[in-house]
Design a protein around this motif. Structure first.
Motif, mmCIF file in Angstrom:
data_model
loop_
_atom_site.group_PDB
_atom_site.id
_atom_site.type_symbol
_atom_site.label_atom_id
_atom_site.label_comp_id
_atom_site.label_asym_id
_atom_site.label_seq_id
_atom_site.Cartn_x
_atom_site.Cartn_y
_atom_site.Cartn_z
ATOM 1 N N ARG A 166 0.826 -1.221 0.000
ATOM 2 C CA ARG A 166 0.000 0.000 0.000
ATOM 3 C C ARG A 166 0.858 1.268 0.000
ATOM 4 O O ARG A 166 0.697 2.154 0.848
ATOM 5 N N VAL A 167 1.758 1.313 -0.949
ATOM 6 C CA VAL A 167 2.617 2.480 -1.099
ATOM 7 C C VAL A 167 2.000 3.385 -2.167
ATOM 8 O O VAL A 167 1.915 3.015 -3.339
ATOM 9 N N LYS A 168 1.573 4.555 -1.770
ATOM 10 C CA LYS A 168 0.861 5.456 -2.679
ATOM 11 C C LYS A 168 1.816 6.147 -3.654
ATOM 12 O O LYS A 168 3.002 6.306 -3.387
ATOM 13 N N ARG A 169 1.248 6.585 -4.775
ATOM 14 C CA ARG A 169 2.033 7.273 -5.809
ATOM 15 C C ARG A 169 2.710 8.520 -5.238
ATOM 16 O O ARG A 169 3.899 8.767 -5.497
ATOM 17 N N GLU A 170 2.013 9.293 -4.458
ATOM 18 C CA GLU A 170 2.596 10.520 -3.913
ATOM 19 C C GLU A 170 3.788 10.216 -3.012
ATOM 20 O O GLU A 170 4.802 10.927 -3.042
ATOM 21 N N GLU A 171 3.693 9.145 -2.224
ATOM 22 C CA GLU A 171 4.813 8.748 -1.363
ATOM 23 C C GLU A 171 6.029 8.367 -2.195
ATOM 24 O O GLU A 171 7.171 8.704 -1.856
ATOM 25 N N GLN A 172 5.785 7.663 -3.288
ATOM 26 C CA GLN A 172 6.878 7.259 -4.169
ATOM 27 C C GLN A 172 7.560 8.477 -4.792
ATOM 28 O O GLN A 172 8.793 8.541 -4.874
ATOM 29 N N ASP A 173 6.768 9.429 -5.232
ATOM 30 C CA ASP A 173 7.332 10.631 -5.850
ATOM 31 C C ASP A 173 8.104 11.467 -4.833
ATOM 32 O O ASP A 173 9.156 12.035 -5.145
ATOM 33 N N GLU A 174 7.586 11.547 -3.605
ATOM 34 C CA GLU A 174 8.307 12.284 -2.550
ATOM 35 C C GLU A 174 9.648 11.629 -2.257
ATOM 36 O O GLU A 174 10.657 12.311 -2.066
ATOM 37 N N PHE A 175 9.655 10.310 -2.230
ATOM 38 C CA PHE A 175 10.897 9.567 -1.987
ATOM 39 C C PHE A 175 11.893 9.838 -3.109
ATOM 40 O O PHE A 175 13.090 10.056 -2.871
ATOM 41 N N ALA A 176 11.411 9.819 -4.352
ATOM 42 C CA ALA A 176 12.275 10.075 -5.504
ATOM 43 C C ALA A 176 12.843 11.488 -5.466
ATOM 44 O O ALA A 176 14.032 11.706 -5.743
ATOM 45 N N MET A 177 12.009 12.445 -5.125
ATOM 46 C CA MET A 177 12.472 13.829 -5.043
ATOM 47 C C MET A 177 13.559 13.973 -3.984
ATOM 48 O O MET A 177 14.579 14.651 -4.206
ATOM 49 N N THR A 178 13.374 13.325 -2.847
ATOM 50 C CA THR A 178 14.383 13.364 -1.777
ATOM 51 C C THR A 178 15.698 12.766 -2.241
ATOM 52 O O THR A 178 16.778 13.279 -1.925
ATOM 53 N N SER A 179 15.617 11.676 -3.020
ATOM 54 C CA SER A 179 16.830 11.046 -3.531
ATOM 55 C C SER A 179 17.633 12.030 -4.380
ATOM 56 O O SER A 179 18.850 12.160 -4.225
ATOM 57 N N HIS A 180 16.960 12.746 -5.256
ATOM 58 C CA HIS A 180 17.644 13.730 -6.107
ATOM 59 C C HIS A 180 18.181 14.896 -5.275
ATOM 60 O O HIS A 180 19.317 15.343 -5.499
ATOM 61 N N MET A 181 17.407 15.380 -4.341
ATOM 62 C CA MET A 181 17.850 16.511 -3.522
ATOM 63 C C MET A 181 19.090 16.148 -2.717
ATOM 64 O O MET A 181 20.048 16.927 -2.630
ATOM 65 N N ARG A 182 19.080 14.960 -2.131
ATOM 66 C CA ARG A 182 20.234 14.529 -1.339
ATOM 67 C C ARG A 182 21.467 14.339 -2.227
ATOM 68 O O ARG A 182 22.585 14.703 -1.846
ATOM 69 N N ALA A 183 21.269 13.745 -3.406
ATOM 70 C CA ALA A 183 22.397 13.504 -4.307
ATOM 71 C C ALA A 183 22.993 14.819 -4.806
ATOM 72 O O ALA A 183 24.225 14.973 -4.860
ATOM 73 N N LEU A 184 22.153 15.753 -5.178
ATOM 74 C CA LEU A 184 22.635 17.051 -5.656
ATOM 75 C C LEU A 184 23.398 17.787 -4.558
ATOM 76 O O LEU A 184 24.442 18.402 -4.820
ATOM 77 N N LYS A 185 22.888 17.715 -3.342
ATOM 78 C CA LYS A 185 23.560 18.355 -2.213
ATOM 79 C C LYS A 185 24.909 17.689 -1.957
ATOM 80 O O LYS A 185 25.920 18.364 -1.685
#
Length: 399
Positions: A166-185
């Motif tokens: 029961r992993v919602k689409r919005e949760e998945q997108d938030e996780f993906a966004m965090t991955s990019h933000m952390r990597a860029l930082k």
């Protein structure tokens, strides 16, 4: 006569930057050449090491054919200039191949059967497509429901996990966004510089003045995957790619990538002989199986298994490199095991940094050990799901 288990220490860990496939910086670079590069770079880090004492080179590769075939381990070590006396073997546990190479190398040392081992991984998803150049599955896979999931595309397994956990689409997108933000930082702060061995790529370019073709060398030292401007609005506009009404998109899945990594392991006696200092210690490794249709949750079984084996608790871990095959499976693992999100992929994960299949395990070991040392932390884990329904997890101590 029973042999006493001895420690296996890591004295070098390095990697290439990771390129995007199939049109990224390594699109024309052979995977065996990437492997040559990291083997040479790792040996160079061990100043004074006599290469004739290397007992074996174990290389992970998920699609060991074509440019990364014919036992790429042996081919690359010879091209890297290592002595003919050094053997090499290529192994395949899909996405865990690089980590499995490290575990196999460590086991040889721990059993007293070797003193100096190289573990590595290489993968070009630009040159060798997912599932290889010739897909020839056993027809028996399609004769009953029990086995057909073995033939599922990875994306469908991601959808199955999203549904069951029961992993919602919005949760998945938030996780993906965090991955990019952390990597860029992390790139901005130079977090990956110590672990990356820059790669020189020679490109042929026309000179419009002389009308000649010139060689242009470009140094690549930065991961290509992290995307500036990634946000919830951008991710939310992407359509599902594996199921019409699904939630797994290109934006919340790992990127197809090219790259290589290498780790040198030694016994205490070998380190003393060559006057080398360890950067880490191999603690333990486990693999486990799960139903193929939900292969993404493999770490849910592998992580408790390695913790029990080593006597560790989750709270003992300061850093967890959880390979982000899909945001859905990453969140399922995190939520099911109650992992501390602050400790999971603090520098971003495969959604941003890429996932060159068989190389990922070795690459992430380099990230983990250098990161632990840099941040003055002690224990960490590399873990991932594995195609056909498996999970793998390895624990390391920074020294």
């Amino acid at each position: 006569m029973t042999k006493q288990i001895q420690d296996a220490f890591i004295v070098a860990a390095t990697r290439t930057p990771v390129g995007k496939a199939p049109r990224g910086m390594f699109k024309n670079v052979r995977p065996d050449d990437m492997l040559v590069h990291v083997l040479q770079a790792a040996v160079k880090q061990c100043d004074g090491l006599d290469p004739t004492v290397i007992d074996d080179v174990i290389v992970g590769c998920a699609m060991p054919e074509a440019e990364q075939g014919i036992n790429v381990a042996r081919v690359a070590l010879l091209l890297a200039g290592l002595p003919n006396s050094v053997p090499g073997i290529t192994i395949n546990r899909f996405c865990a191949s690089g980590l499995q190479a490290v575990a196999f190398a460590a086991d040889r040392i721990r059993l007293g059967e070797a003193d100096v081992m190289i573990a590595a991984g290489t993968e070009s998803m630009s040159m060798i497509p997912m599932m290889g150049n010739k897909v020839a599955m056993n027809p028996a896979l399609f004769q009953n429901d029990e086995n057909v999931a073995i033939a599922y595309g990875m994306g469908m397994t991601g959808e199955k996990v999203a549904q069951q956990w029961r992993v919602k689409r919005e949760e998945q997108d938030e996780f993906a966004m965090t991955s990019h933000m952390r990597a860029l930082k992390a790139i901005e702060l130079g977090e990956f510089k110590q672990e990356i061995s820059p790669y020189s790529i020679t490109e042929k370019r026309p000179d419009l003045i002389t009308h000649k073709i010139c060689d242009l060398s470009v140094i690549k030292d930065t991961d290509e995957g992290p995307r500036m401007g990634t946000n919830m609005d951008v991710l939310g506009k992407l359509k599902p790619v594996f199921a019409a009404k699904g939630s797994v998109t290109a934006g919340n899945s790992s990127q197809m990538s090219d790259g290589a990594g290498a780790v040198i392991l030694m016994s205490a006696a070998a380190m003393q002989r060559f006057n080398l200092s360890p950067i880490g210690r191999f603690v333990g490794f486990s693999v486990a199986g799960v139903p193929p249709e939900i292969m993404g949750v493999g770490p849910i079984r592998a992580i408790p298994k390695v913790l029990k084996q080593t006597g560790f608790k989750q709270d003992d871990l300061d850093w967890i490199e959880l390979n982000e095959a899909f945001a859905a499976q990453s969140l399922a693992v995190i939520n099911d095991l109650g992992l501390d999100r602050a400790k999971v992929n603090p520098l971003g994960g495969a959604i941003a940094l890429g996932h060159p299949l068989g190389a990922t395990g070795a690459i992430r070991v380099a990230t983990l050990l250098h990161g632990l040392r840099r941040h003055k932390q002690k224990y960490g884990m590399v873990t991932m799901c594995v195609g056909s329904g498996m999970g793998a997890a390895g624990i390391f101590e920074a020294l």
